[in-house]
Design an enzyme around this catalytic site. Sequence first.
Site, short mmCIF file in Angstrom:
data_model
loop_
_atom_site.label_atom_id
_atom_site.label_comp_id
_atom_site.label_asym_id
_atom_site.label_seq_id
_atom_site.Cartn_x
_atom_site.Cartn_y
_atom_site.Cartn_z
N PHE A 128 83.71 24.55 67.38
CA PHE A 128 82.35 24.80 67.52
C PHE A 128 81.45 24.24 66.39
O PHE A 128 82.07 24.02 65.29
CB PHE A 128 81.91 26.38 67.45
CG PHE A 128 80.34 26.77 67.87
CD1 PHE A 128 79.88 26.48 69.26
CD2 PHE A 128 79.56 27.02 66.65
CE1 PHE A 128 78.62 26.55 69.21
CE2 PHE A 128 78.23 27.04 66.88
CZ PHE A 128 77.64 27.06 68.18
N ARG A 386 75.34 19.32 75.40
CA ARG A 386 76.31 19.52 74.86
C ARG A 386 77.31 18.28 75.27
O ARG A 386 78.08 18.41 76.24
CB ARG A 386 77.05 20.86 75.32
CG ARG A 386 76.48 22.09 74.37
CD ARG A 386 76.67 21.97 73.02
NE ARG A 386 76.48 23.06 72.48
CZ ARG A 386 75.65 22.96 71.04
NH1 ARG A 386 75.26 21.76 70.59
NH2 ARG A 386 75.58 23.83 70.24
C1 PLP Z 1 76.41 30.29 67.79
C2 PLP Z 1 77.91 30.40 67.51
C3 PLP Z 1 78.25 30.35 66.03
C4 PLP Z 1 77.42 30.32 65.03
O1 PLP Z 1 76.45 31.37 64.90
P1 PLP Z 1 74.92 31.31 64.17
O2 PLP Z 1 74.50 32.73 64.40
O3 PLP Z 1 74.11 30.42 65.15
O4 PLP Z 1 74.97 30.98 62.93
C5 PLP Z 1 79.60 30.39 66.03
N1 PLP Z 1 80.57 30.06 67.12
C6 PLP Z 1 79.92 30.33 68.18
C7 PLP Z 1 81.16 30.10 69.32
C8 PLP Z 1 78.56 30.25 68.61
O5 PLP Z 1 78.40 30.49 69.72
#
Ligand code: PLP
Length: 462
Positions: A128, A386
Amino acid sequence: MKRIKNRSWAEPYKIKMVEPLFMNTRQQREKFLMDAGYNTFLLKSRDVYIDLLTDSGTSAMSDRQWAGIMMGDESYAGSENFYHLEETVQNYYGYKHIIPTHQGRAAEHIISQILIKKGDFLPGNMYFTTTRLHQELAGGTFVDVIVDEAHDANSEFKFKGNINLEKLENLIKEKGADKIPYVCMATTVNMAGGQPISMQNLKELRKLTSKYGIKIIHDMTRVAENAYMIQQLEEGYAKKTCAEIVREICDLTDAATMSAKKDALVNIGGFLAVNDYAVFEKARNMVVIYEGLHTYGGMAGRDMEALAIGITESVNDDHIQARVGQVMYLGNKLIQAGVPVVKPIGTHGVFLNAREILPHVSQDNFPAQALAAEIYLDSGVRAMERGVVSAGRNIKTGLHNYPKLELVRLTIPRRVYTQAHMDVIAESVEYVYQNAHKIKGLKMVYEPKYLRFFQARFEPVI
Ligand SMILES: *Cc1c(COP(=O)(O)O)cnc(C)c1O
């Protein structure tokens, strides 16, 4: 309410407050998009009709959660709401210690700094964006060990979030277990199209990592959605509740980072949850530097209260069935219309296969970025790229990372839109697909150094 077999589901709530949407003309949208550098992240939300940019922080809170907001105990230390949140996390997820953070990436930052040494390798079921960046900033190298099916948009394998254990064990043997502090295991895998990991695979992963003394860090951003897919698809789980399955998943892992803005139905918030006291102690000290005191992290008391209530609602079976059901409804409509999408349909959005929709646009002209721009022009529906833009550049060579998947994500916020909105979206995507041969692609004219997809600017190729 148990659903009668073969009958439709409906939203398990009724609407008490509404927020107006604004429609605009194609001519207006052409100007808005040009001003935004053809990047949907840079559009003003005022200029968007249906907003499918993300499911992050965009959910509708319940009346109970709003009531919780009024119960905010805004004490600097030892807020009532922190203890409620801590108890809720322990109850539903089973982790012993919790450190609140302003959102998920802050938890990723802290755990990466604590557990990763320079030269370490971090295997994961796909990457991610923020997770990988924090691993790299801590001196580690991410290694993708997801099953091959996950990189194939047309494979209908049910658990495309699974880890290829052979790939993982080969990596351990090659690099040595002491170079692998943990495996990052996400429920569900966002970048693969919102695909779940099976309980069977997770159990085998636990066995393998225990053998080598390697931790499992759980990216639990969408754990309830993953649990729902296990309930629907995996043998032996049909009669278990989503809450029971969520707990079983968490119990197989050592620690978790949570972006509460997704599954947990709040607009801001997150946490790091760990079982190991020594790790907790370090994290509790670090959070004071970057976020705030360990009993609020980056959150207001009221936000911790809304989160505690949101966690409870997120694992409710009626809720999760309607949530994923709505995504499936849109996905199946697009499949019926012949639009190339990632299959099976994921749990938080429908991912359009831009490579197949725009076979004539090379990856250097950002097909997914161009497709997202065109959908906005057609109907004011905002989606997100994406693909190669999100994948960024190789940290060593400086060249684009060229991912196999070049996708446009139609992400569905929780409890926000109705089935009629899904119909409007499907009609627009279908129209754009039928006229896709006219799309020529984009060139990048401004590129920020980190997480470029958020702020990059483009111009159309003429
Ligand atoms: C959104 C997301 C994050 C990061 O989180 P934030 O709250 O945007 O900082 C990490 N891992 C996955 C799979 C996500 O979808």
